[in-house]
Design an enzyme around this catalytic site. Structure first.
Site, short mmCIF file in Angstrom:
data_model
loop_
_atom_site.label_atom_id
_atom_site.label_comp_id
_atom_site.label_asym_id
_atom_site.label_seq_id
_atom_site.Cartn_x
_atom_site.Cartn_y
_atom_site.Cartn_z
N GLY A 38 -16.88 -69.13 7.42
CA GLY A 38 -17.38 -68.63 6.14
C GLY A 38 -18.81 -69.05 5.90
O GLY A 38 -19.15 -70.24 5.94
N GLY B 118 -20.55 -68.03 3.11
CA GLY B 118 -20.90 -67.87 1.69
C GLY B 118 -21.45 -69.18 1.15
O GLY B 118 -21.83 -70.08 1.90
N ALA C 189 -20.04 -71.73 -0.31
CA ALA C 189 -19.30 -72.97 -0.01
C ALA C 189 -19.53 -73.40 1.43
O ALA C 189 -19.87 -74.57 1.70
CB ALA C 189 -17.82 -72.76 -0.28
N HIS D 206 -11.26 -59.46 -14.13
CA HIS D 206 -12.49 -59.51 -14.91
C HIS D 206 -12.45 -58.36 -15.93
O HIS D 206 -12.10 -57.24 -15.56
CB HIS D 206 -13.70 -59.36 -13.98
CG HIS D 206 -15.00 -59.70 -14.63
ND1 HIS D 206 -15.56 -58.94 -15.62
CD2 HIS D 206 -15.86 -60.74 -14.42
CE1 HIS D 206 -16.71 -59.49 -16.00
NE2 HIS D 206 -16.91 -60.58 -15.29
N LEU E 263 -18.33 -54.75 -10.49
CA LEU E 263 -18.48 -55.66 -11.61
C LEU E 263 -19.67 -55.31 -12.50
O LEU E 263 -20.77 -55.06 -12.03
CB LEU E 263 -18.71 -57.07 -11.06
CG LEU E 263 -18.75 -58.14 -12.14
CD1 LEU E 263 -17.34 -58.38 -12.66
CD2 LEU E 263 -19.32 -59.43 -11.60
N GLU F 150 -20.43 -60.62 -16.76
CA GLU F 150 -20.24 -61.19 -18.09
C GLU F 150 -21.59 -61.51 -18.74
O GLU F 150 -21.69 -61.63 -19.96
CB GLU F 150 -19.41 -62.47 -17.94
CG GLU F 150 -18.80 -62.97 -19.19
CD GLU F 150 -17.74 -64.02 -18.85
OE1 GLU F 150 -16.67 -63.65 -18.34
OE2 GLU F 150 -18.01 -65.20 -19.08
N SER G 62 -17.62 -70.75 -10.74
CA SER G 62 -17.24 -70.61 -9.33
C SER G 62 -18.41 -70.92 -8.40
O SER G 62 -18.26 -71.67 -7.43
CB SER G 62 -16.73 -69.20 -9.05
OG SER G 62 -16.57 -69.05 -7.67
N LEU G 63 -19.58 -70.37 -8.71
CA LEU G 63 -20.75 -70.73 -7.90
C LEU G 63 -20.93 -72.24 -7.95
O LEU G 63 -21.25 -72.89 -6.96
CB LEU G 63 -22.01 -70.03 -8.43
CG LEU G 63 -22.05 -68.50 -8.33
CD1 LEU G 63 -23.40 -67.98 -8.81
CD2 LEU G 63 -21.81 -68.03 -6.90
C1 LIG Z 1 -19.40 -59.12 -7.95
C2 LIG Z 1 -19.15 -60.59 -8.17
C3 LIG Z 1 -19.97 -61.30 -9.04
C4 LIG Z 1 -19.75 -62.67 -9.24
N1 LIG Z 1 -20.56 -63.34 -10.10
C5 LIG Z 1 -20.38 -64.67 -10.25
C6 LIG Z 1 -21.26 -65.42 -11.09
O1 LIG Z 1 -22.22 -64.91 -11.65
N2 LIG Z 1 -21.02 -66.75 -11.24
C7 LIG Z 1 -19.98 -67.38 -10.61
O2 LIG Z 1 -19.83 -68.59 -10.77
N3 LIG Z 1 -19.15 -66.69 -9.80
C8 LIG Z 1 -19.33 -65.36 -9.61
N4 LIG Z 1 -18.47 -64.68 -8.79
C9 LIG Z 1 -17.50 -65.43 -7.97
C10 LIG Z 1 -18.24 -66.10 -6.82
O3 LIG Z 1 -19.31 -65.30 -6.41
C11 LIG Z 1 -17.33 -66.34 -5.62
O4 LIG Z 1 -16.15 -66.95 -6.02
C12 LIG Z 1 -18.04 -67.25 -4.61
O5 LIG Z 1 -19.31 -66.76 -4.29
C13 LIG Z 1 -17.19 -67.39 -3.34
O6 LIG Z 1 -17.96 -68.04 -2.36
P1 LIG Z 1 -17.28 -68.56 -1.03
O7 LIG Z 1 -18.34 -69.27 -0.27
O8 LIG Z 1 -16.05 -69.30 -1.36
O9 LIG Z 1 -16.81 -67.23 -0.27
P2 LIG Z 1 -17.59 -65.88 0.12
O10 LIG Z 1 -18.95 -65.83 -0.41
O11 LIG Z 1 -16.65 -64.77 -0.23
O12 LIG Z 1 -17.70 -65.98 1.69
C14 LIG Z 1 -16.60 -65.87 2.55
C15 LIG Z 1 -17.09 -65.98 3.98
O13 LIG Z 1 -15.98 -66.09 4.87
C16 LIG Z 1 -16.15 -65.22 5.96
N5 LIG Z 1 -14.82 -64.86 6.48
C17 LIG Z 1 -13.70 -64.55 5.79
N6 LIG Z 1 -12.69 -64.30 6.64
C18 LIG Z 1 -13.17 -64.47 7.89
C19 LIG Z 1 -12.62 -64.35 9.19
N7 LIG Z 1 -11.35 -63.99 9.40
N8 LIG Z 1 -13.42 -64.60 10.25
C20 LIG Z 1 -14.72 -64.94 10.09
N9 LIG Z 1 -15.29 -65.07 8.88
C21 LIG Z 1 -14.52 -64.84 7.80
C22 LIG Z 1 -16.91 -64.05 5.37
O14 LIG Z 1 -17.55 -63.30 6.39
C23 LIG Z 1 -17.89 -64.79 4.46
O15 LIG Z 1 -19.00 -65.25 5.22
C24 LIG Z 1 -18.68 -63.32 -8.57
C25 LIG Z 1 -17.88 -62.61 -7.69
C26 LIG Z 1 -18.09 -61.26 -7.51
C27 LIG Z 1 -17.16 -60.53 -6.59
#
Ligand SMILES: Cc1cc2nc3c(=O)[nH]c(=O)nc-3n(C[C@H](O)[C@H](O)[C@H](O)COP(=O)(O)OP(=O)(O)OC[C@H]3O[C@@H](n4cnc5c(N)ncnc54)[C@H](O)[C@@H]3O)c2cc1C
Length: 575
Positions: free
Chosen positions: A10, A12, A14, A233, A243, A246, A394-395
């Site tokens: 991942g 993202g 995190a 949402h 989305l 908010e 969440s961010l």
């Molecule tokens: C449109 C939208 C707007 C948002 N706005 C906000 C906001 O303003 N403020 C806030 O706090 N939160 C917001 N959220 C929520 C927040 O963005 C997410 O919860 C957060 O960014 C998740 O980050 P992450 O690092 O956990 O996962 P993600 O950013 O989803 O990353 C997941 C990673 O895992 C990888 N991955 C997954 N499965 C596999 C696999 N099988 N093999 C290899 N790689 C894999 C993907 O390729 C990716 O790189 C929003 C969410 C959305 C959808």
């Protein structure tokens, strides 16, 4: 076989923040990030509204404790308060750290980071970069990873977690470009695989949000926590479901029904449009059910309500929320300066996930930890959001816990050797699994089975739930799972076989959906985002506890674990 000290799935917020912390702590460690898309395309990049931290730039009366209270109340008292304390205390520090890395936050006139109002937060504490906050943060983090020499395997799809005798040893991954399969061995494996919005037919999430990490964890015999809590949402753009942040309501937009009324005064008079998301989504659903929804042409009785920005004026709209204006304009032809936007609830966020302690160590039961396995971000459940997450938390969770888990992993691997594992066994089993899928000779197509499945989950485990409807959902889901073994893949090749990837993702989605339904059926109360019409009240005597759900093809087992209550005793939740 490929060896690394640490392998993170991942890219993202995190996963990237954790990787950065590890190489900042010990630059000589070999750290790799795998992602099925390029890291800057992770769903984090789409985050719009902002990141919460009691910086006191706009509101000098704010404090970490006020932030903690809002978070716990927002969670309907299910959040673990020790984890919330860490989240809110470390928030100002992680935001300033991002600023020092170069993240371009929006500013006040005096140059300090600006902060806006957000749902369920009692003070203006959400820091933002217009309505492109995720983009601003993720790009900076990924640039840092590249500069620090972290290995990035982009467009590799991870198919399996290797867990033997309670110890994570590595993973199996597949290069989408040419079908090459590799076993990776590491002293620590971390999952930061994001959410599962694609379990449902309407979601704000990207196409890659298929719950792979959750499904792989469950398949390895480990539990998932609080899967019944799915966040809807309130303002998904109708009909596409993308989305509308908010932040639009944070900047002053109104929710209006077919009678032209700001109906939130009937549901949360003190917070109006800035009530928490579970309450606002239920309110919109009830208005639509009562015939007070609107059709996109403005007539009554339709499937959505409207979000009205017109009183905010063009200048504010274009400077604070330009991306949301653009989405409505481009996708449904609405110019929000002059017309209201059609909106309705859309699946957005997963409160549950892989159970972890506050160092990101994955739990194998209510009391025990798994060796070598860590998780953070939306895929994990630490649990800071309990039964309902507040916007912009969440961010924050991703960067606070990404940093903490990175620091914990850096120390953890100091005393560990690379584990022993039989590479050939895993290569052979993976080849058999793929060949089995390619050889299937049924008549069903992936898209058709996926659509049936997503419709089933949407119809049977939505904003409001009842026993009989969910039971029916489980029965239908089992029938749809049968069709999976009769899916025919046309593409038998190794080059960019996206059909094969979609088949693997669909299997993961179905595993996750079954765990959501089973957990939701067992929780006979209403709390946060889990709203049972047959059990409309919160029941602290029976259900002030976290669900742990175990998956096996033979059946699902459900256990519970206590909530950590260190600061705030549960009270009635009213806004
Ligand atoms: C449109 C939208 C707007 C948002 N706005 C906000 C906001 O303003 N403020 C806030 O706090 N939160 C917001 N959220 C929520 C927040 O963005 C997410 O919860 C957060 O960014 C998740 O980050 P992450 O690092 O956990 O996962 P993600 O950013 O989803 O990353 C997941 C990673 O895992 C990888 N991955 C997954 N499965 C596999 C696999 N099988 N093999 C290899 N790689 C894999 C993907 O390729 C990716 O790189 C929003 C969410 C959305 C959808």
């Amino acid at each position: 076989m490929i060896d690394h000290d640490v392998i993170i799935v991942g890219g993202g917020l995190a996963g990237s923040r954790a990787a950065l912390e590890i190489v900042r702590t010990f630059p000589n460690l070999s750290v790799a990030v795998v992602a099925k898309t390029h890291p800057i395309r992770a769903h984090s990049v789409a985050a719009q509204g902002g990141i919460a931290a009691a910086l006191q730039n706009v509101d000098p009366n704010d404090s970490w404790k006020a932030h903690a209270f809002d978070t716990v109340k927002g969670s309907d008292y299910l959040a673990d308060q020790d984890a919330v304390e860490i989240l809110t205390q470390e928030a100002p520090g992680v935001v300033l750290d991002l600023e020092h890395m170069g993240v371009l936050f929006s500013r006040l006139a005096d140059g300090r980071i600006a902060q806006r109002a957000f749902g369920g937060h009692s003070h203006n504490r959400t820091c933002y970069a217009a309505d492109k906050t995720g983009h601003a943060i993720l790009h900076e983090l990924v640039c840092n990873l590249i500069a620090k020499g972290v290995t990035i395997y982009d467009e590799w799809y991870v198919t399996r977690l290797i867990l033997e005798d309670g110890e994570a040893k590595g993973l199996v991954m597949y290069r989408i470009r040419d079908g090459q399969v590799e076993v990776v061995r590491a002293k620590a494996v971390m999952f930061a695989t994001g959410g599962y919005g694609r379990v449902y037919n309407t979601t704000s999430n990207d196409y890659a949000s298929t719950g792979d990490g959750l499904s792989m964890t469950a398949a390895a015999g480990l539990p998932l926590e609080d899967m019944e809590f799915v966040q809807f949402h309130p303002t998904g753009l109708y009909p596409v479901g993308v989305l509308i942040s908010e932040a639009v309501r944070g900047e002053g937009a109104y929710l209006i029904n077919s009678e032209g009324r700001r109906f939130m005064e009937d549901y949360a008079p003190s917070r109006m449009e800035l009530a928490p998301r579970d309450i606002t989504s239920r309110a919109i659903t009830l208005e639509i059910r009562a015939g007070r929804g609107v059709h996109p042409d403005g007539t009554a009785g339709g499937p959505c309500v409207v979000l009205d920005l017109r009183h905010m004026g063009k200048e504010k709209i274009m400077s604070r929320i330009p991306f949301c204006w653009e989405e409505a304009h481009r996708l449904v032809g609405v110019d929000a300066v002059y017309e209201p936007m059609p909106v309705r609830p859309t699946v957005h966020y997963s409160m549950g996930g892989i159970p972890v302690n506050t160092d990101g160590r994955v739990r194998s039961s209510a009391t025990d930890l798994t060796e070598g396995f860590f998780a953070a971000g939306e895929a994990s459940c630490v649990s800071v959001h309990g039964a309902n997450r507040l916007g912009s938390n969440s961010l924050l969770e991703c960067v606070v816990y990404g940093r903490r888990v990175g620091a914990a992993i850096a120390q953890y691997v100091q005393n560990r050797k690379l584990p022993e594992l039989d590479e050939h066994r895993y290569l052979k089993e993976t080849a058999q699994q793929f060949q089995g899928l390619l050889d299937q000779s049924g008549t069903y197509r992936i898209a058709e089975v996926r659509q049936a499945y997503q419709d089933c989950m949407t119809d049977h485990c939505g904003v409001f739930r009842t026993e009989s409807v969910m039971q029916e959902g489980l029965t239908q889901l089992r029938a749809i799972q049968q069709r999976y073994s009769q899916v025919r893949l046309d593409d038998k090749g190794k080059t960019w076989n996206t059909e094969l990837i979609e088949a693997l993702e669909l299997r993961n989605l179905m595993t996750v959906g079954e765990m959501i339904l089973a957990s939701a059926l067992n929780r006979r109360e209403s709390r946060g985002a889990h709203s049972r019409e047959d059990f409309p009240n919160r029941d602290d005597s029976e259900f002030l506890k976290h669900t742990l759900v175990y998956y096996s093809p033979a059946g699902i087992d459900i256990q519970y674990k206590p909530v950590s209550i260190t600061m705030f005793e549960p009270q009635e939740r009213k806004y």
